[in-house]
Design a protein around this motif. Structure first.
Motif, mmCIF file in Angstrom:
data_model
loop_
_atom_site.group_PDB
_atom_site.id
_atom_site.type_symbol
_atom_site.label_atom_id
_atom_site.label_comp_id
_atom_site.label_asym_id
_atom_site.label_seq_id
_atom_site.Cartn_x
_atom_site.Cartn_y
_atom_site.Cartn_z
ATOM 1 N N ALA A 54 0.845 -1.187 0.000
ATOM 2 C CA ALA A 54 0.000 0.000 0.000
ATOM 3 C C ALA A 54 0.885 1.245 0.000
ATOM 4 O O ALA A 54 1.883 1.298 0.721
ATOM 5 C CB ALA A 54 -0.914 -0.006 1.213
ATOM 6 N N PRO A 55 0.538 2.254 -0.827
ATOM 7 C CA PRO A 55 1.361 3.468 -0.848
ATOM 8 C C PRO A 55 1.169 4.263 0.442
ATOM 9 O O PRO A 55 0.126 4.217 1.074
ATOM 10 C CB PRO A 55 0.826 4.241 -2.053
ATOM 11 N N GLU A 56 2.200 4.989 0.801
ATOM 12 C CA GLU A 56 2.113 5.841 1.980
ATOM 13 C C GLU A 56 1.255 7.046 1.647
ATOM 14 O O GLU A 56 1.297 7.579 0.541
ATOM 15 C CB GLU A 56 3.511 6.302 2.384
ATOM 16 N N THR A 57 0.472 7.462 2.604
ATOM 17 C CA THR A 57 -0.401 8.613 2.378
ATOM 18 C C THR A 57 0.374 9.883 2.674
ATOM 19 O O THR A 57 0.812 10.127 3.799
ATOM 20 C CB THR A 57 -1.646 8.536 3.284
ATOM 21 N N THR A 58 0.579 10.678 1.631
ATOM 22 C CA THR A 58 1.262 11.955 1.787
ATOM 23 C C THR A 58 0.426 13.017 1.106
ATOM 24 O O THR A 58 -0.315 12.744 0.163
ATOM 25 C CB THR A 58 2.663 11.926 1.148
ATOM 26 N N THR A 59 0.550 14.231 1.543
ATOM 27 C CA THR A 59 -0.157 15.330 0.907
ATOM 28 C C THR A 59 0.775 15.945 -0.132
ATOM 29 O O THR A 59 1.865 16.414 0.193
ATOM 30 C CB THR A 59 -0.579 16.388 1.945
#
Length: 171
Positions: A54-59
């Motif tokens: 799963a990709p890391e959640t970044t803004t």
């Protein structure tokens, strides 16, 4: 003759019994319970599915466009609009309400159509010896069909025809 019929029946029985036999080589089978005698075949294919992290959640920061063409597009659109103002006609549709030689009939029909649909314009032409009454300036056939449906009881033989129509400059 009876021997042939008996052989035919036996061969059909053998054929039917082999056609209904379960296939060999299936993995696991489980009984469904709803339909006795019917079996549901199940296989586990999850070992063949690819696995992804799963990709890391970044803004992400907003990226502004660097080459704006808004001013150039606005100038081109103004040019197109000024050229289009010079056009007075276009290909469209009209309703051919009458084509005949009786002047009184066409005048009565024209009056009754204008009372039913006052928002459409009528075009009456005379080419000896025939009168032609066309109504409307419609850019699409669907618009013409809507008006034709409103006046179809007055003019059951009316047709939608392609014609050069006037462009409405009121907008």
């Amino acid at each position: 003759m009876n021997n042939r019929i008996l052989n035919l029946i036996l061969s059909l029985l053998v054929l039917l019994s082999t056609a209904c036999a379960p296939s060999a080589g299936k993995s696991t089978t489980t009984d469904t319970g709803k339909f006795p005698g019917k079996e549901k075949v199940t296989e586990d294919l999850s070992v063949y599915r690819p696995k992804y992290e799963a990709p890391e959640t970044t803004t992400a920061a907003r990226v502004e466009p660097t080459n704006h063409v808004n001013n150039k597009v606005a100038v081109l659109m103004d040019t197109v609009a000024s050229v289009n103002k010079n056009f007075k006609y276009m290909q469209g549709y009209r309703i051919l309400a009458y084509n005949g030689s009786q002047r009184q009939d066409v005048m009565n029909l024209r009056k009754s159509i204008l009372t039913r649909v006052p928002e459409v314009k009528d075009y009456l032409t005379y080419q000896q010896p025939n009168f032609r009454l066309k109504i409307g300036d419609f850019s699409t056939r669907i618009e013409a069909q809507k008006v034709l449906n409103r006046v179809s009881d007055l003019i059951p033989n009316a047709q939608i025809v392609q014609d050069q129509i006037n462009i409405d400059k009121s907008y």
